[in-house]
Design a protein around this motif. Structure first.
Motif, PDB file in Angstrom:
ATOM      1  N   GLY A 120       0.791  -1.225   0.000  1.00  0.00           N
ATOM      2  CA  GLY A 120       0.000   0.000   0.000  1.00  0.00           C
ATOM      3  C   GLY A 120       0.823   1.274   0.000  1.00  0.00           C
ATOM      4  N   VAL A 121       2.102   1.171  -0.351  1.00  0.00           N
ATOM      5  CA  VAL A 121       2.958   2.361  -0.433  1.00  0.00           C
ATOM      6  C   VAL A 121       2.571   3.119  -1.698  1.00  0.00           C
ATOM      7  CG1 VAL A 121       5.339   3.184  -0.657  1.00  0.00           C
ATOM      8  CG2 VAL A 121       4.829   1.240   0.833  1.00  0.00           C
ATOM      9  N   GLU A 122       2.255   4.398  -1.548  1.00  0.00           N
ATOM     10  CA  GLU A 122       1.720   5.171  -2.664  1.00  0.00           C
ATOM     11  C   GLU A 122       2.772   5.791  -3.573  1.00  0.00           C
ATOM     12  OE1 GLU A 122      -1.146   7.944  -1.205  1.00  0.00           O
ATOM     13  OE2 GLU A 122      -2.383   6.373  -0.317  1.00  0.00           O
ATOM     14  N   GLU A 123       3.977   6.032  -3.062  1.00  0.00           N
ATOM     15  CA  GLU A 123       5.018   6.690  -3.856  1.00  0.00           C
ATOM     16  C   GLU A 123       6.364   5.997  -3.663  1.00  0.00           C
ATOM     17  OE1 GLU A 123       4.939  10.650  -2.227  1.00  0.00           O
ATOM     18  OE2 GLU A 123       3.649  11.357  -3.851  1.00  0.00           O
ATOM     19  N   LEU A 124       7.170   6.028  -4.710  1.00  0.00           N
ATOM     20  CA  LEU A 124       8.553   5.550  -4.654  1.00  0.00           C
ATOM     21  C   LEU A 124       9.446   6.602  -5.288  1.00  0.00           C
ATOM     22  CD1 LEU A 124       8.192   1.808  -5.754  1.00  0.00           C
ATOM     23  CD2 LEU A 124       8.699   2.651  -3.448  1.00  0.00           C
ATOM     24  N   PHE A 125      10.653   6.722  -4.764  1.00  0.00           N
ATOM     25  CA  PHE A 125      11.627   7.646  -5.340  1.00  0.00           C
ATOM     26  C   PHE A 125      12.146   7.101  -6.661  1.00  0.00           C
ATOM     27  CE2 PHE A 125      11.768   8.783  -0.864  1.00  0.00           C
ATOM     28  CZ  PHE A 125      11.664  10.160  -0.949  1.00  0.00           C
ATOM     29  N   ALA A 126      12.513   8.011  -7.559  1.00  0.00           N
ATOM     30  CA  ALA A 126      13.029   7.611  -8.870  1.00  0.00           C
ATOM     31  C   ALA A 126      14.135   8.551  -9.330  1.00  0.00           C
ATOM     32  CB  ALA A 126      11.905   7.608  -9.905  1.00  0.00           C
ATOM     33  N   VAL A 127      15.076   7.971 -10.047  1.00  0.00           N
ATOM     34  CA  VAL A 127      16.138   8.702 -10.724  1.00  0.00           C
ATOM     35  C   VAL A 127      15.837   8.591 -12.211  1.00  0.00           C
ATOM     36  CG1 VAL A 127      18.610   8.712 -11.236  1.00  0.00           C
ATOM     37  CG2 VAL A 127      17.830   8.187  -8.931  1.00  0.00           C
ATOM     38  N   VAL A 128      15.950   9.693 -12.936  1.00  0.00           N
ATOM     39  CA  VAL A 128      15.670   9.685 -14.376  1.00  0.00           C
ATOM     40  C   VAL A 128      16.988   9.848 -15.131  1.00  0.00           C
ATOM     41  CG1 VAL A 128      14.410  10.810 -16.259  1.00  0.00           C
ATOM     42  CG2 VAL A 128      13.397  10.691 -13.959  1.00  0.00           C
ATOM     43  N   LEU A 129      17.243   8.911 -16.030  1.00  0.00           N
ATOM     44  CA  LEU A 129      18.444   9.010 -16.851  1.00  0.00           C
ATOM     45  C   LEU A 129      18.348  10.202 -17.797  1.00  0.00           C
ATOM     46  CD1 LEU A 129      18.911   5.273 -17.949  1.00  0.00           C
ATOM     47  CD2 LEU A 129      20.125   6.471 -16.116  1.00  0.00           C
ATOM     48  N   THR A 130      19.473  10.866 -18.024  1.00  0.00           N
ATOM     49  CA  THR A 130      19.512  11.909 -19.048  1.00  0.00           C
ATOM     50  C   THR A 130      19.438  11.224 -20.407  1.00  0.00           C
ATOM     51  OG1 THR A 130      21.909  11.847 -19.285  1.00  0.00           O
ATOM     52  CG2 THR A 130      21.006  13.361 -17.595  1.00  0.00           C
TER      53      THR A 130
END
Length: 163
Positions: A120-130
């Motif tokens: 039920g975790v609503e958000e996760l951190f993300a790294v976006v590749l250039t």
């Protein structure tokens, strides 16, 4: 027993309400992994070297968060090992790339997404590749590229076998 993402509130069943994981201070070094193994992710016609993507993003602060529900429908397109998903670290940011058609795609973190949804975790951190990083990680099949250039465009009749 404490819930790993307990925020002090409870659900209607009395269970601790999950919260988004906190971002890690720094990404793991990868020294605990088999250094000879190359991890690859494929979605439709695209493939990425995830080992390289992890090297490029190591130590980088997350660029933002993803809404887990928004990505839930795509899990059926990815092979998920339930045992592995149950053990993943939700504080490790997902790695995302902009695919050639302009949309965003998770290229590393599907097991984390699966676990987050089950908890039920609503958000996760993300790294976006250039763009440059995405190209450095994308795996190109030179034979297929050469064949496409020499064979030309296939007609609808050719593709569907009704010539």
């Amino acid at each position: 027993m404490t819930h790993p993402h307990h925020n002090g509130t409870s659900t209607s069943t009395g269970e601790p309400a999950p919260t988004a994981p906190q971002p890690p201070a720094a990404r793991r070094s990868g020294s605990d992994r088999d250094s000879t193994r190359v991890e690859v992710f494929q979605m439709l016609g695209w493939r990425w070297d995830i080992t390289e993507a992890k090297k490029l993003t190591q130590g980088r602060a997350p660029d933002g968060r993803i809404q887990t529900r928004w990505w839930a429908g795509m899990i059926q397109l990815v092979a998920i090992d339930a045992e592995h998903a149950a053990q993943v670290d939700l504080s490790e940011p997902l790695i995302m790339a902009t695919v050639p058609n302009g949309g965003m795609l998770i290229i590393d973190g599907w097991h984390r997404l699966c676990r987050a949804l089950s908890l039920g975790v609503e958000e996760l951190f993300a790294v976006v590749l250039t763009e440059e990083e995405e190209l450095a990680c994308r795996i190109f099949d030179r034979e297929e590229d050469d064949e496409e250039e020499t064979e030309g465009e296939a007609t609808d009749e050719d593709m569907f076998g009704s010539a």
